[in-house]
Design an enzyme around this catalytic site. Sequence first.
Site, PDB file in Angstrom:
ATOM      1  N   ARG A 108       0.837  -1.225   0.000  1.00 38.54           N
ATOM      2  CA  ARG A 108       0.000   0.000   0.000  1.00 38.54           C
ATOM      3  C   ARG A 108       0.861   1.260   0.000  1.00 38.54           C
ATOM      4  O   ARG A 108       0.433   2.324  -0.428  1.00 38.54           O
ATOM      5  CB  ARG A 108      -0.957  -0.024   1.199  1.00 38.54           C
ATOM      6  CG  ARG A 108      -1.806   1.224   1.362  1.00 38.54           C
ATOM      7  CD  ARG A 108      -3.162   0.963   2.050  1.00 38.54           C
ATOM      8  NE  ARG A 108      -3.060   0.123   3.217  1.00 38.54           N
ATOM      9  CZ  ARG A 108      -2.688   0.555   4.440  1.00 38.54           C
ATOM     10  NH1 ARG A 108      -2.400   1.824   4.638  1.00 38.54           N
ATOM     11  NH2 ARG A 108      -2.620  -0.289   5.444  1.00 38.54           N
ATOM     12  N   TYR A 117     -16.876  16.474 -15.134  1.00 39.18           N
ATOM     13  CA  TYR A 117     -17.168  15.043 -15.013  1.00 39.18           C
ATOM     14  C   TYR A 117     -18.184  14.853 -13.874  1.00 39.18           C
ATOM     15  O   TYR A 117     -18.000  15.414 -12.785  1.00 39.18           O
ATOM     16  CB  TYR A 117     -15.873  14.275 -14.730  1.00 39.18           C
ATOM     17  CG  TYR A 117     -16.141  12.848 -14.402  1.00 39.18           C
ATOM     18  CD1 TYR A 117     -16.694  11.987 -15.347  1.00 39.18           C
ATOM     19  CD2 TYR A 117     -15.904  12.350 -13.131  1.00 39.18           C
ATOM     20  CE1 TYR A 117     -16.981  10.668 -15.037  1.00 39.18           C
ATOM     21  CE2 TYR A 117     -16.180  11.029 -12.809  1.00 39.18           C
ATOM     22  CZ  TYR A 117     -16.728  10.202 -13.769  1.00 39.18           C
ATOM     23  OH  TYR A 117     -17.025   8.913 -13.455  1.00 39.18           O
ATOM     24  N   ASP A 136      -7.764  18.707 -13.903  1.00 40.70           N
ATOM     25  CA  ASP A 136      -8.116  17.394 -14.442  1.00 40.70           C
ATOM     26  C   ASP A 136      -7.785  17.428 -15.934  1.00 40.70           C
ATOM     27  O   ASP A 136      -8.452  18.104 -16.720  1.00 40.70           O
ATOM     28  CB  ASP A 136      -9.603  17.112 -14.198  1.00 40.70           C
ATOM     29  CG  ASP A 136     -10.040  15.725 -14.672  1.00 40.70           C
ATOM     30  OD1 ASP A 136      -9.393  15.178 -15.598  1.00 40.70           O
ATOM     31  OD2 ASP A 136     -11.038  15.206 -14.145  1.00 40.70           O
ATOM     32  N   LYS A 176      -8.834   6.187 -18.844  1.00 43.82           N
ATOM     33  CA  LYS A 176      -9.220   6.648 -20.173  1.00 43.82           C
ATOM     34  C   LYS A 176      -8.039   6.539 -21.140  1.00 43.82           C
ATOM     35  O   LYS A 176      -7.610   5.444 -21.446  1.00 43.82           O
ATOM     36  CB  LYS A 176      -9.789   8.073 -20.075  1.00 43.82           C
ATOM     37  CG  LYS A 176     -10.787   8.263 -18.910  1.00 43.82           C
ATOM     38  CD  LYS A 176     -12.086   7.496 -19.061  1.00 43.82           C
ATOM     39  CE  LYS A 176     -12.937   7.471 -17.800  1.00 43.82           C
ATOM     40  NZ  LYS A 176     -13.277   8.771 -17.223  1.00 43.82           N
TER      41      LYS A 176
END
Length: 368
Positions: free
Chosen positions: A43, A94, A165, A190
């Site tokens: 992690r 978004y 973004d 994406k």
Amino acid sequence: MGHDPYTTAITAGRPPAEPGAPMNVPIHLSSTFHANGHYGYVRDGNPSSAAFEQAIGALEGGHALAFASGIAALNAVLDMVPTGSTVVAPLHAYSGTMKRFTELETQGRLQVRRVPMDDAAGLAAAAAGAALLWLESPTNPLMEVCDIRAAVAAGRAQGALVAVDNTFATPMRQRPLELGADLVMHSATKYIAGHSDALLGVLVTANHDLHAELAQRRVLLGAAPGVLETTLGLRGIRTLPIRMDRAEATARELAQRLTRHQAVTRVRYPGLEQDPGYSTHGGQASGPGAMVVIDCIGSTEAVEQMCGSLAIWVHATSLGGVESTIERRARWAAESPDVPAGLVRLSVGLEDVDDLWDDLLLGLNRLL
Ligand SMILES: *Cc1c(COP(=O)(O)O)cnc(C)c1O
């Protein structure tokens, strides 16, 4: 370092070149590492994700942190903002991003000022006293273009953190850190991964302290990605430059043809001279990208049927994959009420331009 992005996309994130060593970083399926080395617990970081981070960091011009999704990356940034702070968010962006800002506002965590991304004066005014400016350009799905340099200047003057973004443009077309932003975020799900087979996010910054703070947020929020996903992300980066070139060339041609179709009342694409975002986008990005949005005539049902009637275009959400996808965005309840019912988002992929056009034409002609 310092190479052309076409070269960096191929050379970054490789293991040391030693006789017999693998050319690609292996998928390290190990949740723990022998004590007293560079890596400890998965992690906190691992070699497979580090290779992906090196490559995307080199392309954006900063140091990257990979996240389990784009939204996980957004949440790491929002988690840094002190409770009660004022933040500036896009009025249209978004849908998941908008929803998250609304939740934090409803919970009393943050005061949210919403501004359309193409309103530079509105952004400058809203920046007063803000801790964070969250920008998106071009926006999903209205294709509004933010003047990133102007927004950065407004944010800087207030000591606000400015994040962009950059999912639609990718580092191949727009590098917000070079425009002065503190942070770049991607839904690497994406274009970066690029094959519609992985959920992945990324943050990039050139600020060492900010990187350390966000790395800590990633550990404590449990937002680290899986090693298979980061490996797919790195594999995607290898072809990102040529995929963008090919998809964008097709998108430019389709956008031109769409402006002449009777069933289309508006084409939203910053590569068209008549688009309101054309000059601002041209001043900060090296190309318009491969997302084309059209406003169609006809009933909601007719447009919905058109999306589902095509043979090559896949009727599906998401974007940035090798396959072209089509979607009427207002079918989602979370989408902004300002998104017209007949607005259709096209994610242009790598198929032949005339095959794509012929397929789309059959659908559009049905709306007449
Ligand atoms: C998809 C998307 C996101 C969310 O990313 P996930 O990887 O799905 O969490 C954020 N911003 C934009 C512009 C997107 O298209």
